[in-house]
Write a protein that holds these residues in place. Structure first.
Motif, PDB file in Angstrom:
ATOM      1  N   GLY A 189     -25.058 -31.726  43.923  1.00 36.14           N
ATOM      2  CA  GLY A 189     -25.563 -30.486  43.373  1.00 36.14           C
ATOM      3  C   GLY A 189     -27.066 -30.423  43.347  1.00 36.14           C
ATOM      4  O   GLY A 189     -27.763 -31.383  43.617  1.00 36.14           O
ATOM      5  N   SER A 190     -27.576 -29.228  43.021  1.00 36.37           N
ATOM      6  CA  SER A 190     -29.017 -29.023  42.963  1.00 36.37           C
ATOM      7  C   SER A 190     -29.586 -29.636  41.704  1.00 36.37           C
ATOM      8  O   SER A 190     -28.885 -29.887  40.725  1.00 36.37           O
ATOM      9  CB  SER A 190     -29.314 -27.524  42.991  1.00 36.37           C
ATOM     10  OG  SER A 190     -28.838 -26.916  41.800  1.00 36.37           O
ATOM     11  N   SER A 191     -30.922 -29.866  41.730  1.00 38.49           N
ATOM     12  CA  SER A 191     -31.588 -30.417  40.548  1.00 38.49           C
ATOM     13  C   SER A 191     -31.434 -29.477  39.366  1.00 38.49           C
ATOM     14  O   SER A 191     -31.145 -29.910  38.245  1.00 38.49           O
ATOM     15  CB  SER A 191     -33.074 -30.636  40.852  1.00 38.49           C
ATOM     16  OG  SER A 191     -33.238 -31.603  41.852  1.00 38.49           O
ATOM     17  N   GLN A 192     -31.623 -28.181  39.606  1.00 36.06           N
ATOM     18  CA  GLN A 192     -31.518 -27.225  38.508  1.00 36.06           C
ATOM     19  C   GLN A 192     -30.118 -27.242  37.911  1.00 36.06           C
ATOM     20  O   GLN A 192     -29.953 -27.216  36.697  1.00 36.06           O
ATOM     21  CB  GLN A 192     -31.855 -25.815  38.997  1.00 36.06           C
ATOM     22  CG  GLN A 192     -31.831 -24.773  37.877  1.00 36.06           C
ATOM     23  CD  GLN A 192     -32.281 -23.406  38.359  1.00 36.06           C
ATOM     24  OE1 GLN A 192     -32.717 -23.247  39.496  1.00 36.06           O
ATOM     25  NE2 GLN A 192     -32.181 -22.411  37.496  1.00 36.06           N
ATOM     26  N   ARG A 237     -27.994 -29.750  37.896  1.00 29.22           N
ATOM     27  CA  ARG A 237     -27.797 -30.997  37.157  1.00 29.22           C
ATOM     28  C   ARG A 237     -28.423 -30.916  35.771  1.00 29.22           C
ATOM     29  O   ARG A 237     -27.823 -31.323  34.780  1.00 29.22           O
ATOM     30  CB  ARG A 237     -28.400 -32.176  37.928  1.00 29.22           C
ATOM     31  CG  ARG A 237     -27.662 -32.528  39.219  1.00 29.22           C
ATOM     32  CD  ARG A 237     -28.036 -33.924  39.706  1.00 29.22           C
ATOM     33  NE  ARG A 237     -29.465 -34.087  39.893  1.00 29.22           N
ATOM     34  CZ  ARG A 237     -30.114 -33.789  41.012  1.00 29.22           C
ATOM     35  NH1 ARG A 237     -29.458 -33.265  42.025  1.00 29.22           N
ATOM     36  NH2 ARG A 237     -31.423 -33.989  41.122  1.00 29.22           N
ATOM     37  N   PHE A 238     -29.636 -30.368  35.725  1.00 30.64           N
ATOM     38  CA  PHE A 238     -30.309 -30.312  34.432  1.00 30.64           C
ATOM     39  C   PHE A 238     -29.700 -29.253  33.516  1.00 30.64           C
ATOM     40  O   PHE A 238     -29.704 -29.418  32.300  1.00 30.64           O
ATOM     41  CB  PHE A 238     -31.806 -30.091  34.629  1.00 30.64           C
ATOM     42  CG  PHE A 238     -32.508 -31.300  35.179  1.00 30.64           C
ATOM     43  CD1 PHE A 238     -32.494 -32.494  34.472  1.00 30.64           C
ATOM     44  CD2 PHE A 238     -33.153 -31.268  36.400  1.00 30.64           C
ATOM     45  CE1 PHE A 238     -33.115 -33.631  34.980  1.00 30.64           C
ATOM     46  CE2 PHE A 238     -33.775 -32.393  36.918  1.00 30.64           C
ATOM     47  CZ  PHE A 238     -33.749 -33.578  36.208  1.00 30.64           C
ATOM     48  N   GLU A 239     -29.176 -28.206  34.076  1.00 30.92           N
ATOM     49  CA  GLU A 239     -28.475 -27.230  33.244  1.00 30.92           C
ATOM     50  C   GLU A 239     -27.235 -27.867  32.632  1.00 30.92           C
ATOM     51  O   GLU A 239     -26.877 -27.590  31.489  1.00 30.92           O
ATOM     52  CB  GLU A 239     -28.092 -26.004  34.077  1.00 30.92           C
ATOM     53  CG  GLU A 239     -29.254 -25.064  34.370  1.00 30.92           C
ATOM     54  CD  GLU A 239     -29.898 -24.515  33.104  1.00 30.92           C
ATOM     55  OE1 GLU A 239     -29.161 -24.200  32.141  1.00 30.92           O
ATOM     56  OE2 GLU A 239     -31.142 -24.404  33.066  1.00 30.92           O
ATOM     57  N   SER A 240     -26.593 -28.739  33.400  1.00 33.92           N
ATOM     58  CA  SER A 240     -25.429 -29.449  32.885  1.00 33.92           C
ATOM     59  C   SER A 240     -25.825 -30.402  31.760  1.00 33.92           C
ATOM     60  O   SER A 240     -25.149 -30.482  30.728  1.00 33.92           O
ATOM     61  CB  SER A 240     -24.763 -30.225  34.020  1.00 33.92           C
ATOM     62  OG  SER A 240     -23.700 -31.020  33.537  1.00 33.92           O
ATOM     63  N   ILE A 241     -26.935 -31.116  31.960  1.00 31.92           N
ATOM     64  CA  ILE A 241     -27.431 -32.018  30.918  1.00 31.92           C
ATOM     65  C   ILE A 241     -27.768 -31.231  29.653  1.00 31.92           C
ATOM     66  O   ILE A 241     -27.386 -31.609  28.535  1.00 31.92           O
ATOM     67  CB  ILE A 241     -28.674 -32.779  31.416  1.00 31.92           C
ATOM     68  CG1 ILE A 241     -28.301 -33.751  32.535  1.00 31.92           C
ATOM     69  CG2 ILE A 241     -29.345 -33.537  30.261  1.00 31.92           C
ATOM     70  CD1 ILE A 241     -29.495 -34.432  33.190  1.00 31.92           C
TER      71      ILE A 241
END
Length: 373
Positions: free
Chosen positions: A38-41, A43-47
């Motif tokens: 997945g994209s970085s954005q 991944r961080f939205e998931s975090i």
């Protein structure tokens, strides 16, 4: 057969593995997020979503004079009498001498409400997994925060509680160099206030409201650690000075004993305050780091010493700009930013508070508001 205590097993494990910590060694909340899907954005939205969904924590305590008195004793050799807690100045040097009506000194609430987790429940560096975004963001620093004082706690051994929750999660930095900033909201209140507000879904009306920002960074390789250590030993490349001359300042040199006492009082097992080898070999710091809340307590103590008898601290905002190290002199300064004149109604004053490191560089910078009764 002798067994190695859990904290030392963690130190040995961390040193032996560098920044590569197997997932199986992480506490349940110290998750490891994959960077391959997945994209970085995304991944961080998931975090962010996962962290904001974590339930709040309640830490119960009693407002005993013990913790505050031990902090007074720990600080006594490092700050002048005028900056010591009022009750300590006037003779309450031991726990038995503290009157139950004594007000909790500013900053002393930070040595109550300890983290109630076993060593095996902590992250490998000794920190609270509740705050951690998980690997590869393994390095944690205290970036700053704010405090509002809306009540005067008394050292009367009454039951009190801290309600803690994650308030916001943000990401800054280019891909591969991201930093995750975690805003933690902590509300400190008496048992009666908790029962009248939080249990009914209402906002806290009286108490202490604290927001602290923690920053999590990626783990570093052994080569990066050596580079970081070389830079740390050399000193800061660019020294930023405080913009104004202080009205009052004190100079002190935090010792390993002071840092140990503060770690013990706060039940803080973060290895950057306890183990010099961990600091140098895992993080790349030149020595033990002074606790963020300890430097905050020192600023509040110096600020309180400049207030009039009918004046109290209402709010402080601060940012930690650079590390402060053990066995190196620091200077804590305060200045009335409104020339001491205060607001038009004469009920409030604004202040600048800051801490300089051994080179005179600005390491902590804050602003505060005081109110007259």
């Amino acid at each position: 057969m002798r067994t190695t205590p859990a904290p030392f097993r963690l130190i040995q494990r961390y040193r032996g593995l560098g920044s590569s910590i197997p997932r199986s060694h992480l506490p349940s909340l110290c998750r490891h997020y994959s960077s391959s899907n997945g994209s970085s954005q995304g991944r961080f939205e998931s975090i962010r979503a996962e962290m904001l969904g974590r339930p709040h924590q309640l830490s119960w305590d009693v407002m005993s004079p013990t913790n505050s008195s031990l902090l007074n004793i720990a600080l006594a050799d490092f700050i002048p009498v005028t900056c010591q807690a009022p009750a300590y100045q006037t003779g309450a040097r031991t726990i038995d001498k503290v009157d139950p009506n004594t007000k909790l000194p500013y900053g002393h609430f930070l040595v109550y409400f300890p983290l109630q987790k076993t060593a095996s429940e902590l992250c490998p560096d000794g920190t609270d997994p509740m705050h951690s975004p998980g690997g590869p963001f393994e390095r944690r620093m205290w970036a700053g925060g704010s405090i509002e004082f809306n009540d005067d706690f008394r050292l009367d051994s009454s039951p009190v509680v801290c309600k803690e929750s994650i308030d916001e999660v943000t990401v800054k930095g280019a891909e591969g160099q991201e930093k995750i900033f975690v805003d933690v909201l902590r509300e400190y209140m008496r048992k009666e206030e908790f029962e009248n507000t939080s249990l009914r879904g209402l906002p806290m009306a009286q108490g202490i409201r604290e927001r602290r920002t923690l920053v999590f960074m990626r783990g570093v390789s052994k080569e990066q650690v050596r580079g970081n250590l070389a830079k740390a030993l050399k000193g800061r490349d660019r020294i930023v000075k405080a913009p104004n001359v202080p009205d009052f300042s004190i100079t002190l040199t935090p010792t390993p004993t002071l840092l140990f006492h503060y770690s013990a009082l706060t039940f803080n097992a973060h290895l950057i305050h306890l183990d010099p080898g961990f600091c140098r070999e895992v993080e790349g710091h030149r020595n033990l780091l002074v606790h963020g809340p300890l430097s905050l307590t020192l600023m509040l103590s110096v600020l309180r010493s400049r207030l009039d008898p009918d004046e109290k601290i209402y709010k402080i905002d601060y940012r930690n700009l650079a590390p402060l190290y053990v066995s190196e002199p620091i200077r804590v300064s305060v200045r009335a930013s409104d020339n001491g004149e205060g607001s038009r109604d004469g009920k409030s004053r604004k202040w600048e508070v800051w801490v300089d490191d051994r080179d005179g560089g600005l390491s902590v910078r804050g602003t505060a508001i005081s109110l007259r009764s």
